[in-house]
Write an enzyme that holds these catalytic residues in place. Sequence first.
Site, mmCIF file in Angstrom:
data_model
loop_
_atom_site.group_PDB
_atom_site.id
_atom_site.type_symbol
_atom_site.label_atom_id
_atom_site.label_comp_id
_atom_site.label_asym_id
_atom_site.label_seq_id
_atom_site.Cartn_x
_atom_site.Cartn_y
_atom_site.Cartn_z
ATOM 1 N N TYR A 1 0.765 -1.120 0.025
ATOM 2 C CA TYR A 1 0.106 -0.010 -0.045
ATOM 3 C C TYR A 1 0.882 1.155 0.081
ATOM 4 C CZ TYR A 1 -2.884 3.847 1.611
ATOM 5 O OH TYR A 1 -3.778 4.934 1.387
ATOM 6 N N TRP B 1 1.422 5.733 -1.804
ATOM 7 C CA TRP B 1 1.228 6.806 -2.686
ATOM 8 C C TRP B 1 2.105 6.761 -3.817
ATOM 9 C CZ3 TRP B 1 -1.812 11.228 -3.820
ATOM 10 C CH2 TRP B 1 -3.155 11.334 -3.074
#
Length: 823
Positions: free
Chosen positions: A155, A157
């Site tokens: 996970y 950005w």
Amino acid sequence: MSKMSPPTAFAAQTRRTFLKASAAAGALGLVAPSLLSAGVARAAEDGEVLTGSHWGAFRATVKGGKMTAIKPWEKDPHPSHQLTGVMDSIYSPTRIKYPMVRRAFLEKGPGASPETRGAGDFVRVTWDQALDLVAKELTRVRKDHGPTSIFAGSYGWMSPGKLHNCRSLVRRLLNQTGGFVSSSGDYSTGASQVIMPHVMGTLEVYEQPTVWPVVVEHSDLVVFWGADPMTTNQIGWLIPDHGAYVGLKALKESGKKVICIDPVRTETCDYLGAEWIAPKPQTDMAMMLGVAHTLYTEKLHDQSFLDDYTFGFDRFLPYLTGESDKTPKSAEWASAICGIPAEVIKDLARRIVKGRTMLASGWSMQRQHHGEQIHWMLVTLASMVGQIGLPGGGFGLSYHYANGGSPSATGPVLPAISDGSAAVKGAAWLAAGGAASIPVARVVDMLMNPGKEFDFNGTKAIYPDTKLIYWTGGNPFAHHQNRNRMVEAFRKVETFIVHDFQWTATARHADIVLPATTSYERNDIEQIGDYALSSVLAMKKVVEPVFEARSDFDILAAVAERLGTRDAFTEGKDEMGWIKEFYDNALGQAKAKGVTMPDFETFWKGEGVVSFPISDEAKAFVRYSAFREDPLLEPLGTPTGKIEIYSKNIEKMGYDDCPAHPTWMEPVERLDGPGAKFPLHITTSHPKSRLHSQLCGTKLRDSYTVAGREPCLINEADAKARGISNGDVVRVFNDRGQILAGAVVTNAIRPGVIRVNEGGWYDPTEPTKPGSLCKYGDVNVLTVDIGTSKLAQGNCGHTAIGDVEKYAEAAPAVTVFAAPKNA
Ligand SMILES: Nc1nc2c(c(=O)[nH]1)N[C@H]1C(S)=C(S)[C@@H](COP(=O)(O)OP(=O)(O)OC[C@H]3O[C@@H](n4cnc5c(=O)[nH]c(N)nc54)[C@H](O)[C@@H]3O)O[C@H]1N2
Ligand SMILES: Nc1nc2c(c(=O)[nH]1)N[C@H]1C(S)=C(S)[C@@H](COP(=O)(O)OP(=O)(O)OC[C@H]3O[C@@H](n4cnc5c(=O)[nH]c(N)nc54)[C@H](O)[C@@H]3O)O[C@H]1N2
Ligand SMILES: [Mo]
């Protein structure tokens, strides 16, 4: 409009809008031969290159092969000041230069001396050695322990770009070589995205709200409830268009009434000259109930809207009035919890029904224990007001994110490289292995409790036994809660592989560290405007990779080669081959929609940007207007087709921590809550001058640090009581850990509340000892690592109480912004 993929393992509810948005990204064109000469794909010679980032599109100046200056794209209406840190992210001292392996791992094998994870003792290896090691470990762990022993939720950005999506790429490699355990959901809206499908029939949080021009024209009152759109719209999951700032400016100029409900007087509050109401954190649920109770008892609610468009108000009502539990949720009751005078709560109720009101909420309140309740209650409130589907009325959950509300263009949706998940559909291990996917924020729970059963949204699953973790493009040692528990949990795995371009705490805790390129060192393609989708931009390579950095695509293709799956991984295409294919697919869509796009070569050789028209219809978009006009023909995707104030599906789950209608439940800890062990709430908002932990390693840091550390906002009264002055080094602590920070004494924060932004780099004084002091100020040392509830299992990053003291000793030097020795 999904920011991240929806829950995968646990079949979600109806997601009409989501499916609509992603349908366009389906079928890819045929494999095209790479038509561009190598020359075009090389980095620019001296001159200027237009490219893009999470902070916006920009022009980079290149001299002698180096990026020397950066300026925003002229068409950006409100460039982010963070762009100045972007250039430095290429050249900062925190850059990972070479493949590195933790010494004990290299010399003694997987799992050796796990306490030295994070201690910085790395050995430089060649790319071939590193790639061989990665392939060997994947093979070994799969063979010995099966595919469920590999966790690669990965996970985070990362960077924008349809090809170099490192998370899709690592999942692609692992899907094509035999499977792994993934994660579902995200840290942003973990609670809301699971409950909203039950309530509204869609994810809601990533959908286009009623657009800004409509709000500015029709709303009489805008309430930002736990939202700071001036700060958080700087960034986009794609490349931001910054259209929200056009809306915010128009709102300011309109002189309309704005209220900000927030423990902090935010930039939005100051910019709009808004009224500031500062409840105690984690008590908005009670405050909303107090508003709802006032509406009901003063007969200000819209009963006909409730009758026609909602289900279950009658079942919620006995709770609201106190008929069912002898506690009327009155303004007085709410006031005792949230710390706002009852008269202010009542007045708020009267004001929101006086004219057209937009209730705009951010996401912090659902990143708290029982966070599911908050947007459910907001929707209930908006239903009682009865303006959902009317211009400028109702609620919106994305005015603060990636420029939600910026009108959508008529144009194509670029496809992206797939994570290869189709390849494992029905694979045996999915059934045999138990949990194919865990709710994203339960990662440490998983590591701590292999074999344990857990609940999620009406299902039960078993945590797998993880031996190997592969993470590309995320910084879990920044984003996850309760750092000390996490450090211990990660010691349990045998092998931890990380790609990044900077020495984050995550990279420092890895066994095998591979240097990735930044997006400015490779070619890609992306759209501008998460909601606006206003342009397609060539993300052209600006400079050649520094040191030995390689793109994640190249790294993973080389691993695939060693595992015998290179062809499946690359599909025979190189970087420019993929980019052209995505572009050509969009070109086909554009033709069908009657909008013009140049051919790929013209596009790439020219400026590399093509923009699409925004129709008058898009500028007048009102969310839920069709549902309002005809709830029978345009039902919601809920079981009843209506807004569910009471959910029979949730009732059936029988969870003690998520009842079938919005309910106030005490969080595990809160300011002045029952048995509170510490006197201050620690709020962990998103930073004004970073994207989480990204850019923390750059010179931009000098513009906000205090005494070289992460700032800690503290109210004047709280500071005075502790003998703390502006600029002091302070120690913030609770039972979970301790950090240093720099005091910012201010009256812009409610007494009893302090704020340390998420994303400060974790810098333990003694890395081998969990519990040691973090010298820089990673606030997640202090937060709780529990799920929001059995329903969503979201993270509770905004749940923490603690205390602050002036740091009396000589403060240790911050060391995390230099690379580990030998690196
Ligand atoms: N207490 C608390 N905690 C929170 C939050 C909160 O409000 N409070 N917010 C949560 C939220 S909403 C989120 S979204 C998360 C964010 O958590 P993350 O998304 O993990 O945070 P970032 O700092 O953006 O980390 C991205 C990492 O990817 C790396 N990267 C960028 N591009 C590339 C690439 O091309 N290849 C590779 N290999 N790496 C790349 C960057 O260098 C960086 O280290 O944090 C969560 N944590
Ligand atoms: N500059 C910048 N922008 C970003 C990001 C970033 O890192 N930097 N991250 C992006 C990402 S991934 C996401 S998910 C979004 C996050 O967007 P949000 O989740 O909305 O952002 P936060 O900063 O966590 O919180 C917003 C506001 O809520 C307030 N708040 C905190 N607790 C409470 C409470 O209990 N009650 C009330 N009423 N208010 C409260 C905070 O003081 C803050 O002003 O932002 C995105 N935008
Ligand atoms: Mo997020």
